[in-house]
Design a protein around this motif. Sequence first.
Motif, short mmCIF file in Angstrom:
data_model
loop_
_atom_site.label_atom_id
_atom_site.label_comp_id
_atom_site.label_asym_id
_atom_site.label_seq_id
_atom_site.Cartn_x
_atom_site.Cartn_y
_atom_site.Cartn_z
N THR A 27 0.86 -1.19 0.00
CA THR A 27 0.00 0.00 0.00
C THR A 27 0.90 1.24 0.00
O THR A 27 2.13 1.13 0.10
CB THR A 27 -0.90 0.02 1.25
N LYS A 28 0.28 2.39 -0.08
CA LYS A 28 1.05 3.64 -0.06
C LYS A 28 1.87 3.80 1.21
O LYS A 28 2.91 4.44 1.20
CB LYS A 28 0.12 4.84 -0.24
N ASN A 29 1.39 3.22 2.31
CA ASN A 29 2.16 3.32 3.57
C ASN A 29 3.07 2.12 3.79
O ASN A 29 3.45 1.84 4.93
CB ASN A 29 1.23 3.55 4.76
N GLU A 30 3.42 1.40 2.70
CA GLU A 30 4.40 0.31 2.72
C GLU A 30 3.93 -0.95 3.44
O GLU A 30 4.76 -1.76 3.87
CB GLU A 30 5.74 0.78 3.31
N THR A 31 2.64 -1.16 3.57
CA THR A 31 2.12 -2.41 4.12
C THR A 31 2.07 -3.44 3.01
O THR A 31 1.47 -3.21 1.96
CB THR A 31 0.70 -2.19 4.70
N THR A 32 2.71 -4.59 3.22
CA THR A 32 2.70 -5.65 2.21
C THR A 32 1.33 -6.32 2.19
O THR A 32 0.85 -6.78 3.22
CB THR A 32 3.79 -6.69 2.51
N ILE A 33 0.72 -6.35 1.00
CA ILE A 33 -0.62 -6.94 0.87
C ILE A 33 -0.64 -8.15 -0.07
O ILE A 33 -1.65 -8.84 -0.17
CB ILE A 33 -1.63 -5.88 0.38
N TYR A 34 0.47 -8.40 -0.73
CA TYR A 34 0.52 -9.48 -1.73
C TYR A 34 1.97 -9.90 -1.91
O TYR A 34 2.89 -9.10 -1.78
CB TYR A 34 -0.04 -8.98 -3.07
N ARG A 35 2.15 -11.22 -2.29
CA ARG A 35 3.48 -11.70 -2.65
C ARG A 35 3.38 -12.91 -3.58
O ARG A 35 2.38 -13.63 -3.57
CB ARG A 35 4.28 -12.08 -1.41
N HIS A 36 4.42 -13.11 -4.37
CA HIS A 36 4.59 -14.33 -5.16
C HIS A 36 6.07 -14.47 -5.52
O HIS A 36 6.82 -13.51 -5.49
CB HIS A 36 3.70 -14.35 -6.42
N TRP A 37 6.45 -15.69 -5.84
CA TRP A 37 7.81 -15.97 -6.30
C TRP A 37 7.74 -16.39 -7.75
O TRP A 37 6.77 -17.01 -8.19
CB TRP A 37 8.42 -17.13 -5.51
N ILE A 38 8.80 -16.09 -8.49
CA ILE A 38 8.94 -16.57 -9.86
C ILE A 38 10.30 -17.26 -9.99
O ILE A 38 11.33 -16.69 -9.61
CB ILE A 38 8.83 -15.43 -10.90
N PHE A 39 10.26 -18.48 -10.51
CA PHE A 39 11.47 -19.25 -10.74
C PHE A 39 11.65 -19.45 -12.24
O PHE A 39 10.69 -19.72 -12.95
CB PHE A 39 11.38 -20.62 -10.06
N LYS A 40 12.90 -19.37 -12.69
CA LYS A 40 13.24 -19.66 -14.08
C LYS A 40 14.04 -20.96 -14.13
O LYS A 40 14.40 -21.52 -13.09
CB LYS A 40 14.02 -18.50 -14.68
N HIS A 41 14.33 -21.41 -15.34
CA HIS A 41 14.97 -22.72 -15.52
C HIS A 41 16.31 -22.84 -14.80
O HIS A 41 16.68 -23.92 -14.36
CB HIS A 41 15.15 -23.02 -17.02
N ASP A 42 17.02 -21.74 -14.63
CA ASP A 42 18.31 -21.81 -13.96
C ASP A 42 18.17 -22.06 -12.45
O ASP A 42 19.17 -22.24 -11.75
CB ASP A 42 19.14 -20.57 -14.24
#
Length: 140
Positions: free
Chosen positions: A14-29
Amino acid sequence: MVQESIPNCYVATTKNETTIYRHWIFKHDQNERVANYFGDLFPKLKKDEALIEGVFTHPDYRGLRVMPNAIHKTLTQHQYTSINRVIVFVDEKNIPSLKGFHRNGFKPYIIRQEKWLFFRRKVSFIPITSEMEHNYFNWS
């Protein structure tokens, strides 16, 4: 994954730096790291593939389309321009997530099947049939 300091975690705040979402992305390496952490839960990634895992939206922000927007912004970054297929596994009962991925152009192509026998898990990946695909688009 947070406690293991696994890289490539993306967050929305959010605008006040509250984390509201996350995900990870992995590539072949990162195939070896993915296998070390998750075992055989995911297929080995090819050079032009990526895997999204650990998707979480804070309950207060669900239904606001945070996930599809965050995934779109992440995948349009320079380091992902060579990716032709992004894989994500979503429980078939998780309709909000299925809709969110569908809005981003995701289509089902395989199903991960897990079977347990004598405390050992066997994972297989089954190509999707036209009937399964039809059911995918019939959210109740």
